[in-house]
Scaffold this motif. Structure first.
Motif, PDB file in Angstrom:
ATOM      1  N   THR A  79       0.677  -1.051   0.023  1.00 22.49           N
ATOM      2  CA  THR A  79      -0.007   0.212  -0.115  1.00 22.49           C
ATOM      3  C   THR A  79       0.951   1.073   0.153  1.00 22.49           C
ATOM      4  O   THR A  79       2.032   1.161   0.322  1.00 22.49           O
ATOM      5  CB  THR A  79      -0.825   0.242   1.256  1.00 22.49           C
ATOM      6  OG1 THR A  79      -0.072   0.114   2.381  1.00 22.49           O
ATOM      7  CG2 THR A  79      -1.898  -1.216   1.334  1.00 22.49           C
ATOM      8  N   SER A  81       2.139   4.991  -1.702  1.00 19.63           N
ATOM      9  CA  SER A  81       2.580   5.754  -3.114  1.00 19.63           C
ATOM     10  C   SER A  81       3.563   4.983  -3.970  1.00 19.63           C
ATOM     11  O   SER A  81       4.279   4.522  -3.432  1.00 19.63           O
ATOM     12  CB  SER A  81       2.888   7.357  -2.671  1.00 19.63           C
ATOM     13  OG  SER A  81       1.898   8.057  -2.063  1.00 19.63           O
ATOM     14  N   GLU A 135      -1.919   4.534 -11.176  1.00 16.85           N
ATOM     15  CA  GLU A 135      -2.433   5.116 -10.005  1.00 16.85           C
ATOM     16  C   GLU A 135      -1.121   5.969  -9.302  1.00 16.85           C
ATOM     17  O   GLU A 135      -0.180   5.247  -9.106  1.00 16.85           O
ATOM     18  CB  GLU A 135      -2.827   4.259  -9.006  1.00 16.85           C
ATOM     19  CG  GLU A 135      -3.466   5.149  -7.630  1.00 16.85           C
ATOM     20  CD  GLU A 135      -4.170   3.893  -6.747  1.00 16.85           C
ATOM     21  OE1 GLU A 135      -4.251   4.412  -5.272  1.00 16.85           O
ATOM     22  OE2 GLU A 135      -4.558   2.907  -7.098  1.00 16.85           O
ATOM     23  N   GLY A 139      -3.277   8.514  -4.542  1.00 18.21           N
ATOM     24  CA  GLY A 139      -4.459   7.679  -4.923  1.00 18.21           C
ATOM     25  C   GLY A 139      -5.036   8.070  -6.163  1.00 18.21           C
ATOM     26  O   GLY A 139      -6.077   7.996  -6.778  1.00 18.21           O
TER      27      GLY A 139
END
Length: 223
Positions: A79, A81, A135, A139
């Motif tokens: 999870t 960036s 992405e 997000g």
């Protein structure tokens, strides 16, 4: 006849019940002797100029003229960036060893991203990689289209954004599938994830190929 091996870098793996990103590189090859036709071998990796580290959600392709894998995008954890906007190269020195490097890249780079898609068209003298969507930080979903030209003679990579397309630009998305048709020099995109759910649309686009002629430049929705 000898079969072409498959190489795998990174991805998500389990570590004591916790999902983590991996930095391992594996080779799947055909065994010429013995009872097991295919075998996995973990490669020994050197990185004198750094490495991408653990990575998931990236894309990779095999640059056959230089016996290397090129890596773009991804993130270092399951999870969060994206890690960077760097192109990384992994040169396969032997059947059991490989070396990370940073090839020379020109042009304005696309923003860092993960869960994007790319397709590869290899012709002489240039090869083209098309990159679409993904992405980004925070997000943010993307709908931009880029091409990376790979010159096998001079070992030069050049980014260029593909703009001014006819038709309706696809919705920003990630986790979609994409293929590149060699004969027509076009990509086909299917599905993906939106903020509110999944997509089931199919589109294709005639891509600017440096040596293609009479190409249609626009998005077409087939669904």
């Amino acid at each position: 006849s000898a079969a072409t091996p498959m190489f795998v870098f990174g991805g998500i793996r389990d570590s004591l019940g916790t999902e983590v990103a991996s930095s391992e590189v594996w080779r799947l090859y055909r065994e010429t002797t013995g009872q097991i036709p295919w075998r996995w071998k973990k490669l020994q990796i050197s990185a004198p100029d750094g490495s991408p580290g653990p990575r998931a959600g990236h894309t990779a392709f095999f640059d056959e003229p230089r016996n290397r894998m090129l890596i773009f995008g991804g993130r270092s954890t399951p999870t969060g960036s994206p890690t960077d906007d760097q192109i990384w190269s992994l040169t396969f020195d032997t059947d059991t060893t490989a070396t990370w490097g940073k090839p020379t890249v020109f042009g304005t780079k696309p923003a860092a991203r993960f869960d994007h898609a790319w397709g590869y068209d290899q012709i002489t003298p240039d090869s083209v990689i098309a990159v679409f969507g993904g992405e980004g930080a925070g997000g943010a979903l993307m709908s931009d289209l880029w091409k990376l030209r790979v010159n096998p003679v001079h070992d030069v990579l050049t980014w260029e954004e593909v703009t001014g397309m006819a038709g309706n630009t696809p919705s920003p998305r990630s986790q979609h599938a994409m293929t590149y048709e060699r004969g027509s020099h076009r990509i086909s995109v299917f599905g993906g994830k939106l903020v509110g759910g999944a997509l089931d649309d199919t589109l294709h686009i005639g891509v600017f190929h440096p040596h293609a002629t009479n190409q249609t430049k626009g998005w077409i929705n087939y669904a």
